[in-house]
Design a protein around this motif. Structure first.
Motif, PDB file in Angstrom:
ATOM      1  N   THR A 252      37.611  54.164  -9.252  1.00 46.14           N
ATOM      2  CA  THR A 252      36.956  53.582  -8.066  1.00 46.14           C
ATOM      3  C   THR A 252      35.806  54.461  -7.581  1.00 46.14           C
ATOM      4  OG1 THR A 252      38.613  54.630  -6.628  1.00 46.14           O
ATOM      5  CG2 THR A 252      39.034  52.372  -7.337  1.00 46.14           C
ATOM      6  N   ALA A 253      35.818  55.731  -7.966  1.00 47.84           N
ATOM      7  CA  ALA A 253      34.709  56.611  -7.592  1.00 47.84           C
ATOM      8  C   ALA A 253      33.410  56.171  -8.249  1.00 47.84           C
ATOM      9  CB  ALA A 253      35.032  58.053  -7.976  1.00 47.84           C
ATOM     10  N   LEU A 254      33.514  55.381  -9.310  1.00 46.00           N
ATOM     11  CA  LEU A 254      32.334  54.908 -10.035  1.00 46.00           C
ATOM     12  C   LEU A 254      31.803  53.585  -9.485  1.00 46.00           C
ATOM     13  CD1 LEU A 254      33.762  55.476 -13.650  1.00 46.00           C
ATOM     14  CD2 LEU A 254      32.338  57.061 -12.331  1.00 46.00           C
ATOM     15  N   PHE A 255      32.489  53.028  -8.486  1.00 50.81           N
ATOM     16  CA  PHE A 255      32.243  51.643  -8.100  1.00 50.81           C
ATOM     17  C   PHE A 255      30.852  51.363  -7.548  1.00 50.81           C
ATOM     18  CE2 PHE A 255      36.583  49.439  -7.447  1.00 50.81           C
ATOM     19  CZ  PHE A 255      36.857  49.648  -8.772  1.00 50.81           C
ATOM     20  N   GLY A 256      30.412  52.142  -6.590  1.00 49.53           N
ATOM     21  CA  GLY A 256      29.212  51.730  -5.884  1.00 49.53           C
ATOM     22  C   GLY A 256      29.532  50.517  -5.036  1.00 49.53           C
ATOM     23  N   ASP A 257      28.875  49.405  -5.296  1.00 46.09           N
ATOM     24  CA  ASP A 257      29.116  48.170  -4.542  1.00 46.09           C
ATOM     25  C   ASP A 257      30.217  47.305  -5.162  1.00 46.09           C
ATOM     26  OD1 ASP A 257      27.125  48.820  -2.749  1.00 46.09           O
ATOM     27  OD2 ASP A 257      25.559  47.830  -3.926  1.00 46.09           O
ATOM     28  N   ASN A 258      30.874  47.790  -6.189  1.00 46.42           N
ATOM     29  CA  ASN A 258      31.895  46.994  -6.852  1.00 46.42           C
ATOM     30  C   ASN A 258      33.148  46.833  -5.980  1.00 46.42           C
ATOM     31  OD1 ASN A 258      30.276  46.873  -9.113  1.00 46.42           O
ATOM     32  ND2 ASN A 258      31.209  48.668 -10.063  1.00 46.42           N
ATOM     33  N   ARG A 259      33.857  45.755  -6.221  1.00 50.52           N
ATOM     34  CA  ARG A 259      35.192  45.547  -5.645  1.00 50.52           C
ATOM     35  C   ARG A 259      36.140  45.281  -6.805  1.00 50.52           C
ATOM     36  NH1 ARG A 259      36.711  41.339  -2.625  1.00 50.52           N
ATOM     37  NH2 ARG A 259      35.205  39.981  -3.664  1.00 50.52           N
ATOM     38  N   MET A 260      37.378  45.744  -6.673  1.00 49.33           N
ATOM     39  CA  MET A 260      38.334  45.562  -7.764  1.00 49.33           C
ATOM     40  C   MET A 260      39.733  45.332  -7.213  1.00 49.33           C
ATOM     41  SD  MET A 260      39.084  48.040 -11.062  1.00 49.33           S
ATOM     42  CE  MET A 260      39.926  49.320 -10.134  1.00 49.33           C
ATOM     43  N   SER A 261      40.511  44.581  -7.980  1.00 44.67           N
ATOM     44  CA  SER A 261      41.929  44.392  -7.679  1.00 44.67           C
ATOM     45  C   SER A 261      42.688  44.406  -8.999  1.00 44.67           C
ATOM     46  CB  SER A 261      42.163  43.075  -6.936  1.00 44.67           C
ATOM     47  OG  SER A 261      43.522  42.945  -6.571  1.00 44.67           O
ATOM     48  N   VAL A 262      43.871  45.038  -8.985  1.00 41.54           N
ATOM     49  CA  VAL A 262      44.690  45.157 -10.186  1.00 41.54           C
ATOM     50  C   VAL A 262      46.126  44.793  -9.838  1.00 41.54           C
ATOM     51  CG1 VAL A 262      45.532  46.705 -11.996  1.00 41.54           C
ATOM     52  CG2 VAL A 262      43.224  47.024 -11.045  1.00 41.54           C
ATOM     53  N   ALA A 263      46.793  44.099 -10.724  1.00 43.57           N
ATOM     54  CA  ALA A 263      48.231  43.840 -10.599  1.00 43.57           C
ATOM     55  C   ALA A 263      48.845  43.953 -11.978  1.00 43.57           C
ATOM     56  CB  ALA A 263      48.491  42.460 -10.002  1.00 43.57           C
ATOM     57  N   ILE A 264      50.009  44.592 -12.055  1.00 43.61           N
ATOM     58  CA  ILE A 264      50.693  44.767 -13.330  1.00 43.61           C
ATOM     59  C   ILE A 264      52.190  44.600 -13.102  1.00 43.61           C
ATOM     60  CG2 ILE A 264      50.604  47.274 -12.981  1.00 43.61           C
ATOM     61  CD1 ILE A 264      50.590  47.586 -16.038  1.00 43.61           C
ATOM     62  N   LEU A 265      52.826  43.826 -13.963  1.00 45.00           N
ATOM     63  CA  LEU A 265      54.247  43.510 -13.832  1.00 45.00           C
ATOM     64  C   LEU A 265      54.992  43.954 -15.077  1.00 45.00           C
ATOM     65  CD1 LEU A 265      56.442  41.771 -12.143  1.00 45.00           C
ATOM     66  CD2 LEU A 265      55.976  40.026 -13.867  1.00 45.00           C
ATOM     67  N   ASP A 266      56.073  44.713 -14.888  1.00 45.13           N
ATOM     68  CA  ASP A 266      56.946  45.078 -15.996  1.00 45.13           C
ATOM     69  C   ASP A 266      57.910  43.918 -16.222  1.00 45.13           C
ATOM     70  OD1 ASP A 266      58.326  46.684 -17.933  1.00 45.13           O
ATOM     71  OD2 ASP A 266      59.860  47.053 -16.410  1.00 45.13           O
ATOM     72  N   VAL A 267      57.829  43.276 -17.380  1.00 44.45           N
ATOM     73  CA  VAL A 267      58.583  42.056 -17.640  1.00 44.45           C
ATOM     74  C   VAL A 267      60.088  42.304 -17.575  1.00 44.45           C
ATOM     75  CG1 VAL A 267      59.119  40.330 -19.405  1.00 44.45           C
ATOM     76  CG2 VAL A 267      56.734  40.980 -18.965  1.00 44.45           C
ATOM     77  N   GLU A 268      60.546  43.417 -18.102  1.00 47.77           N
ATOM     78  CA  GLU A 268      61.984  43.667 -18.181  1.00 47.77           C
ATOM     79  C   GLU A 268      62.612  43.900 -16.809  1.00 47.77           C
ATOM     80  OE1 GLU A 268      65.206  46.713 -20.306  1.00 47.77           O
ATOM     81  OE2 GLU A 268      63.047  46.933 -20.664  1.00 47.77           O
ATOM     82  N   SER A 269      62.006  44.759 -16.008  1.00 45.76           N
ATOM     83  CA  SER A 269      62.603  45.133 -14.727  1.00 45.76           C
ATOM     84  C   SER A 269      62.143  44.266 -13.558  1.00 45.76           C
ATOM     85  CB  SER A 269      62.282  46.597 -14.415  1.00 45.76           C
ATOM     86  OG  SER A 269      60.892  46.758 -14.153  1.00 45.76           O
ATOM     87  N   GLY A 270      60.992  43.631 -13.710  1.00 41.09           N
ATOM     88  CA  GLY A 270      60.426  42.875 -12.611  1.00 41.09           C
ATOM     89  C   GLY A 270      59.677  43.733 -11.616  1.00 41.09           C
TER      90      GLY A 270
END
Length: 338
Positions: A106-124
């Motif tokens: 995110t330090a490289l973003f400048g005017d960028n916006r970002m969102s991330v989501a990650i799900l572990d299938v086994e544990s939920g």
């Protein structure tokens, strides 16, 4: 010959008595008796009269028939089509915060916006960063295909030869003409939104008119979509899920960037999106998919906008994918040893 007046009066008296007795019997016979009997869950009515002066035929006409009342009784007891629980990526525990792990990115973003989501299938278990809504660009093509398949299921039919050709081009090559044709086929935004309600997407809204690429979504909603594609609890049939999965596993080589950067083994299934906005001249760059990382199966979505070029956007998405998967795997290992 003249009738004896006394005898005439006695005759009238007897006739009057008989008339009164008949009237009394009629009143008794027409006294209303309403009986409600419950037999095996069904309700039946026995009506022998009306105290309001209505005929018995009229009263029977106003009474519900046995089958009709039975249906209502059953409807109160058991819904005819109970709603199915919507798929949700939200785990019972609080999602792991990816913010610290993504700080170098995110330090490289400048005017960028970002969102991330990650799900572990086994544990939920789930990890997230950011909760804003973003343009989908071409990742909406998975959603469009899911909507098309749901509609085909409802109609009890398979996709036509033309629809299959358009679907393959849309997912594997990201062909826009095929996408526009299928967007119209599903009913554009209203058709997509109706499908998404069934798929459990809570924050995704179809783009206006023919502009499917500016459909709005969140990273968490994209995980919900991936759950419907790769999970068993889905309104999509097994055949429909297998069809989408196969197309996502065979995208053309030039489009295998994105969340695939975090995969270190196994088969990758993904769909990417990129879009240059006319007004800002900035790029939206998104990637969603299923990967394997350090022995775990993850569903991942990375959404980014405000990039100066597509190449810069791809680089940031891939760095974010690797950093997120590495940090999440470390967190899951720590939890498993405690």
């Amino acid at each position: 010959m003249h009738e004896n007046p006394r005898a005439r009066r006695r005759g009238r008296s007897r006739r009057e008595q008989r008339r009164r007795r008949r009237a009394r019997r009629r009143r008794i016979a027409w006294t209303t008796t309403s009986v409600v009997v419950l037999i095996g869950g069904a309700t039946t009515y026995a009506i022998t009269g009306s105290d309001s002066g209505e005929s018995s035929a009229s009263a029977r006409a106003k009474a519900p028939s046995a089958p009709a009342v039975s249906a209502r009784a059953k409807a109160r007891e058991v819904p005819a089509d109970p709603p199915k629980p919507l798929p949700s990526p939200t785990p019972a525990q609080k999602p792991f915060d990816l913010g610290p792990a993504l700080a170098p990115v995110t330090a490289l973003f400048g005017d960028n916006r970002m969102s991330v989501a990650i799900l572990d299938v086994e544990s939920g278990a789930m990890a997230t960063y950011g909760h804003d809504a973003f343009d989908t660009a071409s990742i909406v093509k998975v959603d469009i295909l899911a909507a098309l398949l749901l509609q085909a299921q409802d109609q009890g039919r398979r996709l036509s030869t033309e629809e299959r050709a358009q679907s393959a081009a849309m997912i594997q090559k990201s062909d826009n003409d095929s996408t526009s044709a299928l967007w119209t086929r599903i009913g554009s935004a209203p058709g997509l939104d109706a499908a998404n309600e069934r798929l459990g997407l809570l924050q995704t809204h179809g783009g206006k008119g023919t502009v499917w690429g500016i459909t709005q979504t969140t990273a968490e909603d994209q995980i919900r979509l991936l759950q419907s594609v790769f999970g068993d609890k889905s309104p999509l049939s097994e055949a429909s899920r297998a069809y989408i999965q196969d197309l996502m596993r065979h995208v053309v080589g030039s489009q295998t960037w994105g969340v695939s950067a975090a995969a270190d083994s196994g088969t990758i299934a993904l769909k990417n999106g990129w879009l240059k906005r006319t007004q800002t001249k900035k790029w939206d760059v998104n990637s969603i998919g299923r990967i394997q990382h350090e022995g775990r199966v993850y569903l991942m979505a990375v959404l980014l906008n405000g990039c100066s070029t597509q190449e810069v956007g791809i680089s940031i998405v891939e760095q974010a994918s690797r950093a997120s998967a590495t940090a999440f795997s470390r967190k899951l290992r720590e939890k498993s040893t405690t």
